[in-house]
Design an enzyme around this catalytic site. Structure first.
Site, PDB file in Angstrom:
ATOM      1  N   GLU A   1      -3.480  11.030  -8.963  1.00 25.51           N
ATOM      2  CA  GLU A   1      -2.318  10.199  -9.281  1.00 25.51           C
ATOM      3  C   GLU A   1      -2.583   8.806  -8.729  1.00 25.51           C
ATOM      4  O   GLU A   1      -3.024   8.649  -7.594  1.00 25.51           O
ATOM      5  CB  GLU A   1      -1.057  10.808  -8.648  1.00 25.51           C
ATOM      6  CG  GLU A   1       0.241  10.366  -9.300  1.00 25.51           C
ATOM      7  CD  GLU A   1       0.659   8.973  -8.892  1.00 25.51           C
ATOM      8  OE1 GLU A   1       0.893   8.141  -9.791  1.00 25.51           O
ATOM      9  OE2 GLU A   1       0.725   8.712  -7.681  1.00 25.51           O
ATOM     10  N   HIS A   2      -2.297   7.767  -9.522  1.00 23.32           N
ATOM     11  CA  HIS A   2      -2.824   6.441  -9.228  1.00 23.32           C
ATOM     12  C   HIS A   2      -1.986   5.634  -8.237  1.00 23.32           C
ATOM     13  O   HIS A   2      -2.520   4.760  -7.547  1.00 23.32           O
ATOM     14  CB  HIS A   2      -2.939   5.641 -10.529  1.00 23.32           C
ATOM     15  CG  HIS A   2      -3.864   4.475 -10.447  1.00 23.32           C
ATOM     16  ND1 HIS A   2      -3.845   3.578  -9.408  1.00 23.32           N
ATOM     17  CD2 HIS A   2      -4.843   4.047 -11.265  1.00 23.32           C
ATOM     18  CE1 HIS A   2      -4.765   2.647  -9.608  1.00 23.32           C
ATOM     19  NE2 HIS A   2      -5.388   2.921 -10.719  1.00 23.32           N
ATOM     20  N   SER A   3      -0.688   5.876  -8.134  1.00 22.84           N
ATOM     21  CA  SER A   3       0.183   4.921  -7.446  1.00 22.84           C
ATOM     22  C   SER A   3      -0.125   4.780  -5.956  1.00 22.84           C
ATOM     23  O   SER A   3       0.104   3.722  -5.371  1.00 22.84           O
ATOM     24  CB  SER A   3       1.650   5.322  -7.626  1.00 22.84           C
ATOM     25  OG  SER A   3       1.917   6.576  -7.026  1.00 22.84           O
TER      26      SER A   3
ATOM     27  N   ALA B   1      -3.077   4.894  -4.331  1.00 21.65           N
ATOM     28  CA  ALA B   1      -4.311   4.189  -3.950  1.00 21.65           C
ATOM     29  C   ALA B   1      -5.171   3.953  -5.183  1.00 21.65           C
ATOM     30  O   ALA B   1      -4.952   4.548  -6.244  1.00 21.65           O
ATOM     31  CB  ALA B   1      -5.102   4.986  -2.907  1.00 21.65           C
TER      32      ALA B   1
END
Length: 747
Positions: A458-460, A462
């Site tokens: 999941e990107h948010s 890092a």
């Protein structure tokens, strides 16, 4: 990478049910809250540093200073110039019978004050040194005397063995670029892709913005930059990620790949142990200049929790279990016993128990995870019911160190069609079946039935270099330190006393069953629409590019532009384009980039309810080519040349536009580059495999422009093919075609 898609959807993310959501909070309040969050992080990190001894000067240095002062006092010397005597006068008398103790306490207090002053001076000097960016502006491969002096001073003031967060309080603040420079750079970047009429209109809007609104918006950003440590990062996290209502699958999550599996869970937990003890060295540019390490804090024990209007990041201090999904059933697997971390063999035993469990999934449990791939407002509403009806199971999943998906299908590389197998492998990691990943978790470890594995991230929380660093450590540790027995099992012995993995029980109320079915249909549609292709390019790699005296990243970026546009150009313009890309990269590295500054200006305008046609046009643009490099950061872990099968193949992400491409690439050693290409099958303008062929052609075309690369096209394309490079073309900026710009984004 995946953030490109989120940034493209930034404007829609501020809307709900077709109506604009006003940012009603006063901008002063938002700046004040940003500063509070920043100072809270500083205080927490300071206390952690104090407990772990992570300071430019270790606690032993205080003891040395105190001993030196005591020795001087014993020799009837006063290094405090009378200050210790004054401190003694302020201490309680205690009846005069503890006169010696008062002297020791006075010396300790003086040593502490002097030690603190020295540390503060060290921090200040290091911050001033790290604010120097002249080294970025020097020609590639050259180093001036001032830069050499700067490098030496940074090494001196950095201490001998810096730990992961040692530099955090010494890093300079993110500078707010000049708004005039940002607008000029933006106009330069869009000039090649706009018609004269469109460019002139954009220039008029820019001039109007500079004249009427820029100074006011810039003033608020400068105020925030002094109050908070970073003027853009918290707003970027909130508005680009957490306020996005789109599915996390494909749009935000990205994947990482590997060639081996086995001891991965144990290796990941070993990495977490090292992370908690700050035994991971900070990333240093040129071996000296540190990068911010703040994003490492949320690798583990982290979940993105859905909300109706925006999500939030929930991070736990610790977690002693992982959540496991197999054939639609959820399990809790403890990672520790009374003796500490479970051995690889014990963890293997627990996973085998899950694989051997014949019980079926409960009704609707099998597809429950599809809710994490649903639009965020829908998932937020359903989650409220789950929190009431299945609170324990939900907490077990969201509170896990990370999520593990044991897939029932293989993902091997058969000799019959390895290319198609790699493409299927990438697709399985990026999207899966839509219901076999918990997309909210910071990362999901995916283990296929044939032992291959990968990550869905999941990107948010890092960017990719953070998860990539963890993945490099995991692969090297499980292969070269943990190893396997001759029969294929992990080393060690099973533990018959371990309790069975706990099967999670979901009491799913009937009214959420339609939501699960709807989420599953949406996830399957999104999964089936994504077209993934992996291109292993082995004709040449980093070593050839270096022999051409070019930046490897800029070389690939220009090749990607060529593959996308195929305009005829020449070597001279190619060098101009490479130099321009390298200059833009260095500008961004020094905090003088364009997109984050324009984004923050737009956020301030929304808080102030100011309409800016220029900023609205900037953020309405589409990105047809979104690119990113996956860095190899720990080449020292093992020999890439002697063990090529143990190297991660990098990772990929979804396209930022319905008619665009997402391209990620990784340099594997000196002679291999792997590209991960994605697009949407619903588009009639894109084809991932076709772009892969164009990338291969573009790389060979560009190589043939250089004397060392003349033989490459003859060798790999046949002697009859023209090698003069007349087909070579590119765009000499971070731009796109005649209608919409492209961008190069970092993971």
């Amino acid at each position: 990478m995946a953030e490109a898609h989120q940034a493209v959807g930034f404007l829609p993310s501020l809307a709900s049910d077709g109506e604009e959501v006003e940012l009603s909070a006063p901008v002063w309040q938002e700046i004040y809250l940003s500063g509070l969050r920043s100072w809270k992080r500083h205080l927490l990190r300071f206390w952690n540093d104090f407990l772990t001894g992570v300071l430019p000067a270790s606690p032993l240095s205080w003891l040395f200073l105190f001993s030196a002062i005591q020795l001087a006092w014993f020799l009837q010397l006063d290094p405090s110039l009378g200050l210790m005597e004054k401190i003694k006068e302020l201490l309680p008398d205690w009846g005069g019978q503890h006169h010696g103790l008062r002297g020791v306490l006075a010396a300790a207090l003086f040593a502490s004050c002097l030690w603190g002053a020295l540390i503060f001076t060290l921090h200040l000097a290091l911050r001033l040194l790290l604010s120097y960016h002249g080294w970025l502006l020097e020609p590639h491969g050259a180093m001036s005397s001032p830069t050499k002096t700067w490098l030496a001073l940074v090494r001196i003031f950095s201490g001998r063995h810096p730990m992961l967060f040692s530099y955090q309080r010494s890093l300079p603040r993110q500078p707010v670029p000049s708004v005039q420079d940002t607008v000029r750079k933006y106009l330069d970047s869009v000039r090649p892709i706009l018609s004269d009429e469109d460019f002139n209109w954009t220039a008029v809007l820019a001039e109007e913005f500079l004249r009427l609104q820029a100074s006011l918006l810039q003033g608020y950003l400068r105020l925030k930059s002094w109050w908070a440590s970073n003027y853009v990062s918290d707003w970027w996290e909130e508005f680009v990620y957490l306020r996005s209502r789109n599915s996390l699958m494909v749009n935000s999550n990205y994947y990482m790949m590997a060639a081996r599996a086995g001891n991965a869970v144990h290796a990941l937990l070993l990495y977490r142990h090292r992370l908690n003890r700050q035994e991971i060295p900070p990333t240093l540019l040129m071996g000296t200049r540190p990068l911010c390490s703040a994003q490492y804090e949320k690798i583990f024990n982290t979940t993105r929790v859905p909300g109706v209007q925006k999500d939030y990041i929930r991070h736990l201090h610790d977690s002693r279990h992982v959540a496991v999904l197999h054939r639609g059933r959820f399990f809790r697997v403890g990672t520790h016993s009374r003796n500490g971390l479970l051995s690889p063999r014990a963890l293997e035993q627990q996973f085998q128990r899950i694989l051997d469990d014949p019980s079926p999934a409960c009704p609707h449990e099998e597809h429950l995870a599809a809710l994490t791939a649903a639009p965020r407002d829908m998932w937020a509403q359903v989650r409220r019911s789950l929190k009431t009806q299945a609170a324990e199971a939900l907490e077990t999943v969201e509170g896990a160190a990370f999520f593990v998906s044991l897939d029932s299908e293989p993902a091997g590389l058969p000799k019959e069609d390895p290319a198609a197998s790699l493409d299927a492998y990438a697709h399985a990691l990026l999207a899966g079946q839509g219901h076999d990943r918990w997309f909210d978790k910071s990362f999901t470890l995916i283990v296929f039935s044939d032992g291959k594995l990968g990550l869905s991230v999941e990107h948010s929380w890092a960017d990719c270099p953070i998860s990539g660093h963890m993945w490099e450590f995991t692969l090297a540790t499980e292969c070269f330190q943990l190893g396997y027995l001759a029969d294929g099992h992990c080393k060690g012995h099973p533990d018959p006393m371990l309790p069975e993995p706990q099967r999670l029980q979901w009491d799913l109320p009937e009214h959420i069953h339609p939501s699960i079915s709807l989420a599953l249909r949406g996830a399957k549609t999104l999964s089936e629409n994504i077209d993934c292709h992996i291109l292993p390019f082995s004709h040449f790699g980093k070593s050839f590019i270096k022999r051409c005296h070019l930046s490897s990243d800029s070389f690939i970026q220009m090749a990607l532009q060529l593959a996308h546009f195929r305009d005829p150009q020449c070597l001279a313009l190619f060098r101009v384009a490479v130099d321009k890309h390298q200059a833009l990269l260095k500008t961004a590295m020094s905090g003088q980039g364009v997109d984050r500054h324009l984004f923050a200006l737009y956020i301030v305008s929304r808080f102030l309810h100011l309409q800016s046609p220029f900023l609205a046009q900037v953020h309405a643009e589409q990105w047809l080519l979104s690119t990113s490099q996956v860095p190899v950061q720990q080449a020292h872990l093992f020999d890439v040349h002697n063990h090529p099968d143990y190297v991660s193949s990098g990772g990929g992400f979804g396209p930022a536009d319905d008619h665009g491409y997402g391209v990620s690439y990784i340099f594997l050693g000196n002679d291999m580059i792997t590209f991960h290409i994605s697009s949407k099958k619903s588009s009639t303008k894109t084809d991932s495999r076709r772009l892969g062929r164009h990338i291969e052609d573009a790389l060979l075309d560009i190589a043939s422009l250089f004397q060392e690369g003349h033989h490459l096209k003859r060798q790999f394309r046949g002697l009859g093919e023209e090698v003069s490079g007349h087909r070579c073309g590119f765009v000499c900026s971070q731009t796109g075609d005649s209608e919409t710009p492209t961008t190069s984004t970092d993971f």
